[in-house]
Design an enzyme around this catalytic site. Sequence first.
Site, PDB file in Angstrom:
ATOM      1  CB  CYS A 240      -0.912  -0.003   1.234  1.00 53.22           C
ATOM      2  SG  CYS A 240      -2.014   1.437   1.345  1.00 53.22           S
ATOM      3  CB  ILE A 241       2.125   3.555  -2.120  1.00 53.21           C
ATOM      4  CG1 ILE A 241       2.986   4.822  -2.117  1.00 53.21           C
ATOM      5  CG2 ILE A 241       1.269   3.458  -3.366  1.00 53.21           C
ATOM      6  CD1 ILE A 241       3.991   4.864  -3.261  1.00 53.21           C
ATOM      7  CG  LEU A 242      -1.809   7.985   1.780  1.00 50.11           C
ATOM      8  CD1 LEU A 242      -2.936   8.244   0.776  1.00 50.11           C
ATOM      9  CD2 LEU A 242      -2.382   7.872   3.195  1.00 50.11           C
TER      10      LEU A 242
ATOM     11  CE  LYS B 212       4.079  20.515  -1.911  1.00 45.98           C
ATOM     12  NZ  LYS B 212       4.229  20.982  -0.498  1.00 45.98           N
ATOM     13  N   GLY B 213       6.498  15.018  -6.163  1.00 44.16           N
ATOM     14  CA  GLY B 213       7.512  13.999  -6.403  1.00 44.16           C
ATOM     15  C   GLY B 213       7.675  12.999  -5.283  1.00 44.16           C
TER      16      GLY B 213
ATOM     17  CD  GLU C 143      -1.062  -7.079  -1.682  1.00 44.75           C
ATOM     18  OE1 GLU C 143      -2.188  -7.393  -1.247  1.00 44.75           O
ATOM     19  OE2 GLU C 143      -0.063  -6.897  -0.950  1.00 44.75           O
TER      20      GLU C 143
ATOM     21  CB  SER D 234      -5.552   3.605  -6.168  1.00 44.14           C
ATOM     22  OG  SER D 234      -4.288   4.256  -6.191  1.00 44.14           O
TER      23      SER D 234
END
Length: 291
Positions: free
Chosen positions: A116-118, A126-127, A150, A154
């Site tokens: 998961c990435i947020l 902003k990179g 995984e 989104s």
Amino acid sequence: TDTLFYPRQNLCLLSKLFLDHKTLYYDVAAFLFYVLTEREDNDNDNDNDNDNDNTLNTPQEAQTTGSRMEGGKAVGHDAAGGEPRPGGSIPQGGGYKIVGYFSKEKHTRAGYNLACILTLPPYQRKGYGTFLISFSYELSKLEGRAGTPERPLSDLGRVSYRQYWTRVVLQTLFTANGGASCGEISRATGVAIEDVVDTLNALQMLTYYRGSHAANVSVDRIREAASQRCPDLLKQWDGRGSAEFEWDGFSTFEKGKVYPAFLNWRPNLNTLPVAATRKRAGRVANGNAII
């Protein structure tokens, strides 16, 4: 973060506010969390900060760590593979704010390097998302294996990954003068072969020769693709990138890129899935994995 339960659960609950498909936020013990923070300069304490702060800033003036937290101290892994090593104290009393994070499973046989990435909405564009993705692949390189996120991704994550894969594939092809197999690109970037194939197919650069996929295109075509999809990469090739500052031999820092020279992290070999992968990770040198 590894041993603190509630901070990890709070991160998952926070991401649930922005990610509709986020469903796992109670059983967090099986995941490692890598948190990206941004340093806030306090005008009242600038003099003290200049005297006491020995923290190395990344090009984005952000920090991330491959450590876990125990008792308010950062604990990393040493080069021998997994023994705790005391690190710096966790900043107390403010000064650092969370801008994003990513998590990954401790034990995975599917090759996932990110679960998961947020990036929090005020800090998007902003990179930072690209920085976290790049960081996950640098960890995969040090583990001696290719990685993939995984699924499902989104909508924003899919766009970010496609942009990252396109960038690193074009960079690798440009370095190789247009000719490289998918395996060679995967070894150079840490990106899983299936993602390399999909990226080359989207770029219309994929060929099939003697039972394997590869790319064999002219440098002019690579430059044309870069001008359409990664204009700043083309500027970098032409030497027109702007140098932000010079430190320890580095004069130009690419936005969103993780520099292994500044990465103080070694994999815990006991968490890798098979003995062959552990052996490869043990032979990693200078950030170049044998995948």
